[in-house]
Design an enzyme around this catalytic site. Sequence first.
Site, short mmCIF file in Angstrom:
data_model
loop_
_atom_site.label_atom_id
_atom_site.label_comp_id
_atom_site.label_asym_id
_atom_site.label_seq_id
_atom_site.Cartn_x
_atom_site.Cartn_y
_atom_site.Cartn_z
N HIS A 51 -7.17 -11.66 -6.84
CA HIS A 51 -7.31 -10.59 -5.84
C HIS A 51 -8.77 -10.19 -5.63
O HIS A 51 -9.22 -10.00 -4.50
CB HIS A 51 -6.49 -9.36 -6.24
CG HIS A 51 -6.68 -8.22 -5.30
ND1 HIS A 51 -6.25 -8.27 -3.98
CD2 HIS A 51 -7.28 -7.00 -5.45
CE1 HIS A 51 -6.57 -7.14 -3.37
NE2 HIS A 51 -7.20 -6.36 -4.24
N TYR A 68 0.84 -1.21 0.00
CA TYR A 68 0.00 0.00 0.00
C TYR A 68 0.86 1.24 0.00
O TYR A 68 1.99 1.19 0.47
CB TYR A 68 -0.90 0.01 1.24
CG TYR A 68 -2.03 -0.98 1.12
CD1 TYR A 68 -3.14 -0.68 0.32
CD2 TYR A 68 -1.98 -2.21 1.74
CE1 TYR A 68 -4.18 -1.59 0.18
CE2 TYR A 68 -3.01 -3.12 1.60
CZ TYR A 68 -4.11 -2.80 0.82
OH TYR A 68 -5.13 -3.69 0.67
N HIS A 83 -16.55 -3.58 -1.34
CA HIS A 83 -16.48 -3.64 -2.80
C HIS A 83 -17.59 -4.47 -3.41
O HIS A 83 -17.95 -4.26 -4.57
CB HIS A 83 -15.13 -4.22 -3.24
CG HIS A 83 -13.96 -3.34 -2.95
ND1 HIS A 83 -13.89 -2.04 -3.43
CD2 HIS A 83 -12.83 -3.55 -2.26
CE1 HIS A 83 -12.75 -1.51 -3.03
NE2 HIS A 83 -12.09 -2.39 -2.31
N HIS A 104 -9.13 -8.25 -1.48
CA HIS A 104 -9.79 -7.02 -1.96
C HIS A 104 -10.73 -6.41 -0.94
O HIS A 104 -10.60 -5.24 -0.62
CB HIS A 104 -10.49 -7.27 -3.30
CG HIS A 104 -10.83 -6.01 -4.05
ND1 HIS A 104 -9.92 -4.98 -4.22
CD2 HIS A 104 -11.97 -5.61 -4.69
CE1 HIS A 104 -10.49 -4.01 -4.93
NE2 HIS A 104 -11.72 -4.36 -5.23
N ASP A 105 -11.72 -7.16 -0.47
CA ASP A 105 -12.51 -6.66 0.66
C ASP A 105 -11.74 -7.02 1.93
O ASP A 105 -11.31 -8.17 2.11
CB ASP A 105 -13.91 -7.28 0.68
CG ASP A 105 -14.90 -6.42 -0.08
OD1 ASP A 105 -14.70 -5.17 -0.12
OD2 ASP A 105 -15.86 -6.96 -0.65
N HIS A 106 -11.54 -6.00 2.80
CA HIS A 106 -10.67 -6.17 3.96
C HIS A 106 -11.41 -6.83 5.10
O HIS A 106 -11.75 -6.20 6.10
CB HIS A 106 -10.08 -4.82 4.38
CG HIS A 106 -9.18 -4.23 3.33
ND1 HIS A 106 -8.45 -3.10 3.54
CD2 HIS A 106 -8.90 -4.65 2.07
CE1 HIS A 106 -7.75 -2.83 2.44
NE2 HIS A 106 -8.01 -3.75 1.54
#
Length: 327
Positions: A210, A82, A219, A245-247
């Site tokens: 991902h 990141y 998302h 992708h979704d945390h």
Amino acid sequence: MNLSLKLKLFTAILIGLCFSVSIAELERFEHPAKADGSLSVLVVGDWGRKGNYNQSQVALQMGKTGEKSDIDFIISTGDNFYEDGLTGVDDPAFEESFSNIYTAPSLQKQWYTVLGNHDYRGDVLAQINPILTKKDRRWLCLRSYILNAEIVEFFFVDTTPFRDKYFTETDHTYDWRGVLPRKEYLSNLLKDVDSALSESSARWKIVVGHHTMRSAGQHGNTVELVAKLLPILQANNVDLYINGHDHCLQHISSPDSPLQFLTSGGGSKAWRGDVSWWDPKEMKLYYDGQGFMTLQITLNEIDVVFYDIIGNVLHKWSVTKQVYAAE
Ligand SMILES: *[C@@H]1O[C@H](CO)[C@@H](O)[C@H](O)[C@H]1NC(C)=O
């Protein structure tokens, strides 16, 4: 057209064919199973924040669980660095977010990694450059590839180029070197994944990307993957689709097939409270904090376990396949 021109044209077409075939094939790797034929894998995603947002605490627990579960290797579902991937092969973030964070003995195994959308915001070629493997021998990151681990075959798919909005949004830039022309890239990739899956004789087939396909997180579903990749997975009897992708940590089952959707995107910053309604018949786990997942795989069974940051088991799920019993 004279003969020599025809010959030249013919040769050019031949070379073109060979070239497109050779670039179209997915690279293959092999990882041996344990002596008893089983395999233990740890899956983490969305992590590289130089230890911040609990990345270091998650790493610590991964080390403990990795030891207990005797893991053979680690899978990263992407968004490795990141906010904007790596600036180049010499970006210190590689050490600060990877080598110096996952230091536990049990994590000194091979990492099989895909790229996330945040990785595409940096120098994407740096992240897939073999120089990084020289810096840290655990690192293996390619766009799309196949990992044969005897009883199971993993198919790693580069999902970021599927997403339309990354090609039009103006607040971020993406490094599309190696992806353009996009239409050709995607159609070759889908063809390759389809043929590799249909040719696979592995007992279990697991696809890793991902982006989400089915998710109640921020998302949500990635519509492009649902339209283009999901039918290929279903047609080829894929057992699990694993993503980040979704945390969050999440398990959703299918209404119409055995395919399971597993999100392991809890490697650092989690999105607490960010969840939409999902049919409880399909939603097996939604956890909006940090953590990771393990897979214990044998010829007849896969056990999926999700862990939180202090090693509590959040969710367990198993699937079995019957062995053919001789009369
Ligand atoms: C880190 O984890 C602890 C324990 O789960 C949690 O209370 C805290 O909010 C987390 N911090 C961040 C920045 O996510």
